[in-house]
Design a protein around this motif. Structure first.
Motif, short mmCIF file in Angstrom:
data_model
loop_
_atom_site.label_atom_id
_atom_site.label_comp_id
_atom_site.label_asym_id
_atom_site.label_seq_id
_atom_site.Cartn_x
_atom_site.Cartn_y
_atom_site.Cartn_z
N VAL A 97 8.06 -13.48 0.24
CA VAL A 97 7.14 -13.58 -0.90
C VAL A 97 6.82 -15.04 -1.22
O VAL A 97 5.69 -15.36 -1.63
N SER A 136 -0.08 -6.66 -7.50
CA SER A 136 -0.01 -5.23 -7.82
C SER A 136 -0.14 -4.97 -9.32
O SER A 136 0.31 -5.76 -10.14
N GLY A 140 -2.60 0.89 -10.31
CA GLY A 140 -2.80 1.09 -8.87
C GLY A 140 -3.46 -0.12 -8.24
O GLY A 140 -4.26 -0.81 -8.89
N ALA A 142 -4.17 0.13 -4.62
CA ALA A 142 -4.66 0.59 -3.31
C ALA A 142 -6.17 0.44 -3.15
O ALA A 142 -6.67 0.33 -2.05
N PRO A 175 5.26 -7.51 -8.94
CA PRO A 175 5.40 -8.76 -8.17
C PRO A 175 6.85 -9.18 -8.00
O PRO A 175 7.67 -9.03 -8.90
N LYS A 224 15.14 -1.02 -9.27
CA LYS A 224 14.76 -0.27 -8.05
C LYS A 224 15.96 0.45 -7.43
O LYS A 224 17.10 0.03 -7.61
N HIS A 227 16.52 -2.43 -1.99
CA HIS A 227 16.08 -3.84 -2.02
C HIS A 227 16.48 -4.47 -3.37
O HIS A 227 15.71 -5.17 -4.01
N CYS A 230 16.30 -8.47 -4.15
CA CYS A 230 15.11 -9.22 -4.57
C CYS A 230 14.66 -8.69 -5.92
O CYS A 230 14.98 -7.56 -6.29
N ASN A 232 11.83 -7.64 -8.75
CA ASN A 232 10.45 -7.22 -9.03
C ASN A 232 10.28 -7.11 -10.53
O ASN A 232 11.20 -6.64 -11.21
N VAL A 382 11.87 1.90 1.51
CA VAL A 382 10.94 0.91 0.96
C VAL A 382 9.78 0.63 1.93
O VAL A 382 8.64 0.41 1.50
N TYR A 386 6.08 -0.36 0.37
CA TYR A 386 5.75 -1.69 -0.15
C TYR A 386 4.79 -2.42 0.80
O TYR A 386 4.29 -1.84 1.76
N LEU A 391 -0.16 4.38 3.35
CA LEU A 391 -1.17 5.45 3.36
C LEU A 391 -2.57 4.93 3.06
O LEU A 391 -3.55 5.46 3.58
N ARG A 396 -6.50 1.68 5.69
CA ARG A 396 -7.93 1.49 5.39
C ARG A 396 -8.50 0.28 6.11
O ARG A 396 -9.62 0.29 6.60
C1 LIG Z 1 10.56 -4.66 -2.54
C2 LIG Z 1 9.17 -4.75 -3.03
C3 LIG Z 1 8.51 -5.97 -3.06
C4 LIG Z 1 7.22 -6.05 -3.55
N1 LIG Z 1 6.63 -7.29 -3.65
C5 LIG Z 1 5.45 -7.41 -4.27
C6 LIG Z 1 4.90 -8.70 -4.50
O1 LIG Z 1 5.46 -9.72 -4.14
N2 LIG Z 1 3.71 -8.79 -5.16
C7 LIG Z 1 3.06 -7.68 -5.58
O2 LIG Z 1 2.00 -7.83 -6.16
N3 LIG Z 1 3.55 -6.43 -5.35
C8 LIG Z 1 4.73 -6.28 -4.72
N4 LIG Z 1 5.26 -5.03 -4.51
C9 LIG Z 1 4.44 -3.85 -4.82
C10 LIG Z 1 3.88 -3.13 -3.61
O3 LIG Z 1 3.84 -3.88 -2.46
C11 LIG Z 1 2.46 -2.61 -3.85
O4 LIG Z 1 2.24 -2.34 -5.16
C12 LIG Z 1 2.29 -1.38 -3.12
O5 LIG Z 1 2.25 -1.68 -1.76
C13 LIG Z 1 1.04 -0.67 -3.58
O6 LIG Z 1 0.83 0.36 -2.69
P1 LIG Z 1 0.45 1.82 -3.10
O7 LIG Z 1 -0.28 2.32 -1.89
O8 LIG Z 1 1.61 2.60 -3.59
O9 LIG Z 1 -0.60 1.62 -4.27
P2 LIG Z 1 -1.08 2.57 -5.44
O10 LIG Z 1 -2.38 2.05 -5.86
O11 LIG Z 1 -0.03 2.69 -6.50
O12 LIG Z 1 -1.29 3.98 -4.72
C14 LIG Z 1 -0.48 5.13 -4.99
C15 LIG Z 1 -0.71 6.21 -3.96
O13 LIG Z 1 -2.09 6.63 -3.95
C16 LIG Z 1 -2.60 6.60 -2.63
N5 LIG Z 1 -4.00 6.18 -2.63
C17 LIG Z 1 -4.66 5.54 -3.60
N6 LIG Z 1 -5.93 5.27 -3.22
C18 LIG Z 1 -6.05 5.71 -1.96
C19 LIG Z 1 -7.08 5.69 -1.00
N7 LIG Z 1 -8.27 5.11 -1.25
N8 LIG Z 1 -6.85 6.21 0.23
C20 LIG Z 1 -5.66 6.78 0.52
N9 LIG Z 1 -4.63 6.84 -0.35
C21 LIG Z 1 -4.83 6.31 -1.58
C22 LIG Z 1 -1.74 5.54 -1.93
O14 LIG Z 1 -1.75 5.71 -0.54
C23 LIG Z 1 -0.38 5.78 -2.53
O15 LIG Z 1 0.23 6.81 -1.83
C24 LIG Z 1 6.53 -4.89 -4.00
C25 LIG Z 1 7.19 -3.66 -3.96
C26 LIG Z 1 8.49 -3.58 -3.49
C27 LIG Z 1 9.17 -2.25 -3.48
#
Ligand SMILES: Cc1cc2nc3c(=O)[nH]c(=O)nc-3n(C[C@H](O)[C@H](O)[C@H](O)COP(=O)(O)OP(=O)(O)OC[C@H]3O[C@@H](n4cnc5c(N)ncnc54)[C@H](O)[C@@H]3O)c2cc1C
Length: 434
Positions: A97, A136, A140, A142, A175, A224, A227, A230, A232, A382, A386, A391, A396
């Motif tokens: 990070v 993040s 959401g 994504a 974050p 959590k 992990h 670290c 969050n 994780v 993460y 998905l 995408r």
């Molecule tokens: C150990 C750890 C470290 C992390 N470090 C950081 C960091 O440093 N900075 C930071 O900002 N975040 C960090 N995060 C957060 C994390 O990386 C992201 O928030 C996460 O990857 C968001 O992904 P998501 O798909 O769950 O998103 P969300 O938007 O929450 O989506 C939720 C679900 O909906 C589905 N979905 C939504 N829209 C669509 C679409 N258009 N198509 C298909 N599926 C969809 C997703 O696939 C997912 O299954 C960390 C998390 C962890 C656990």
């Protein structure tokens, strides 16, 4: 010799040094930390390890030598990260990070910003400096490249031109590193913000470097299931004023996010491989000594031997895909967004099931917390979730690149250049029935 998977003598040395550090320094602290109920206490338990990692050069090894970093390639970084993650994947996330916060300054920042922020990181010899990557959000993440201004990133930075500042309001959720060792903030947090309230995610996003001590920010730690080494946090911004010279990638925050996740994809993927490797090492040893009440070690049963053969093949394949994705990015100026996405989804999803297969080899004793398998299982959960979740965001962008006329099935095997563009974004954000 066009294809060469051999480690150089330097890389072999790096691997040995990282392995010893992981086993001697990281392991005992990580085991203590994982057992602590308070997540911030767990993170701080690793502070002495961070100090030693800084002294050993791991913390800034990926930053360029001209700004005081170690000048390591991404492939070199993977060699070290695999060793650390085979023992504990949480702590190396802190290093990852730092990179996610600082590498964009290298790619998108001015010379003055690079010298200021990367220079500050590399000047830290004590092991204090932390940088947070803040993208993040609770609603959401994504769909950050959604065409509607009401969707995607909602942390808003309004430009107060008269005072030469941005005024930031909203919340970030998840974050890493961002709260710092004392929950008063990392030394710098790179925050993805909406600088235009009227446009969609391909035009409206930018990033702000927010310095520790900036008034108006509160941090609370997320508890959590894995992990735990670290940190969050949830980060709340109320009227936070940031100098306008701290802005980078104006209107290109979307490209910054995508490039960052291309840099991190092989690192997060090798972390998944490493955890699976740790589980495999334990299961293999177990299979060679445990009889299951029979007369021979269980590895002599074909069912066990076949399953272990599949486990080993998946780990080998995963590792080489990580090396390839890192090598492509190293030799193509950080490009390879589709390959990064493939790498992260393949390894993140697959290694989680590999760890479960290792548990099947060990049998019921895998559930006993005095053995490491139960923890490997928690940690492996994780990886599909993460680092830009598998998905949506990771698949995408692979989809967006593949749909482009410039992409061919030979692009990556031939090492052809392919630059990621905004036209490859936005795939799948508005579903057909949406
Ligand atoms: C150990 C750890 C470290 C992390 N470090 C950081 C960091 O440093 N900075 C930071 O900002 N975040 C960090 N995060 C957060 C994390 O990386 C992201 O928030 C996460 O990857 C968001 O992904 P998501 O798909 O769950 O998103 P969300 O938007 O929450 O989506 C939720 C679900 O909906 C589905 N979905 C939504 N829209 C669509 C679409 N258009 N198509 C298909 N599926 C969809 C997703 O696939 C997912 O299954 C960390 C998390 C962890 C656990």
């Amino acid at each position: 010799m066009p294809i060469d998977f051999d480690l150089t003598a330097r890389q072999k040395k790096l691997k040995a040094v990282a392995r010893e550090f992981a086993r001697e320094v990281l392991r005992p602290a990580a085991e203590r930390a994982d057992a602590l109920p308070d997540p911030q206490a767990a993170f701080c338990e690793l502070k002495p390890v961070y100090e030693q990692a800084t002294a050993a050069g791991f913390s800034t090894m990926f930053l360029p030598e001209e700004y005081g970093g170690g000048g390591a390639s991404t492939v070199d970084f993977l060699v070290a990260i695999e060793e650390l993650c085979a023992v504990d994947p949480g702590f190396p996330t802190v290093l990852l990070v730092n990179g996610l916060a600082l590498m964009p300054v290298l790619w998108f920042g001015s010379e003055a910003q690079r010298e200021q922020w990367i220079g500050r990181a590399t000047a830290d010899t004590r092991g204090d400096f932390l940088a947070g990557w803040v993208v993040s959000e609770r609603g959401g993440t994504a769909n950050f490249d959604h065409p509607s201004p009401q969707a995607g990133i909602q942390l808003v930075a309004d430009h107060d031109r008269a005072r030469g500042e941005y005024v930031v309001n909203g919340e970030k959720h998840w974050p890493c590193n961002a709260g710092g060792w004392d929950l008063r903030g990392a030394d710098v947090n790179l925050c993805v913000v909406r600088t235009d309230r009227t446009k969609g995610g391909k035009e409206a996003l930018s990033a702000l470097l927010v310095e520790r001590g900036t008034p108006g920010i509160e941090y609370s730690v997320i508890d959590k299931m894995a992990h735990r080494t670290c940190q969050n946090v949830t980060m709340t911004f109320r009227g936070v004023r940031v100098p306008e010279q701290n802005l980078i990638a104006e209107g290109d925050g979307d490209l910054l996010i995508n490039r960052n996740f291309t840099w991190s994809a092989p690192i997060a993927s090798i972390a998944a491989v490493a955890v699976a490797r740790g589980a495999y090492e334990f299961a293999l040893k177990w299979a060679k000594t445990y009889t299951g009440g029979g007369s021979r070690p269980i590895i002599d049963h074909q069912a066990v031997g076949h399953l272990l053969a599949e486990v080993a093949a998946k780990i080998e394949a995963g590792r080489y895909l990580c090396w390839k994705a890192a090598h492509y990015a190293d030799t193509h100026d950080g490009q390879g967004h589709a390959l990064g996405g493939m790498n992260k989804t393949f390894c993140g999803d697959l290694m989680q099931s590999v760890v479960f297969d290792c548990m099947r080899v060990v049998g019921v004793n895998a559930l006993d917390r005095k053995f490491p398998m139960a923890r490997y299982y928690r940690e492996s959960m994780v990886f599909p979730l993460y680092d830009a979740g598998n998905l949506a965001m990771q698949r995408r962008r692979t989809w967006g690149v593949m749909a482009d006329a410039a992409f061919t099935p030979d692009t990556f095997v031939d090492g052809d250049p392919l630059v990621f563009t905004k036209s490859m974004e936005g795939y799948g954000v508005v579903p057909e029935n949406g």
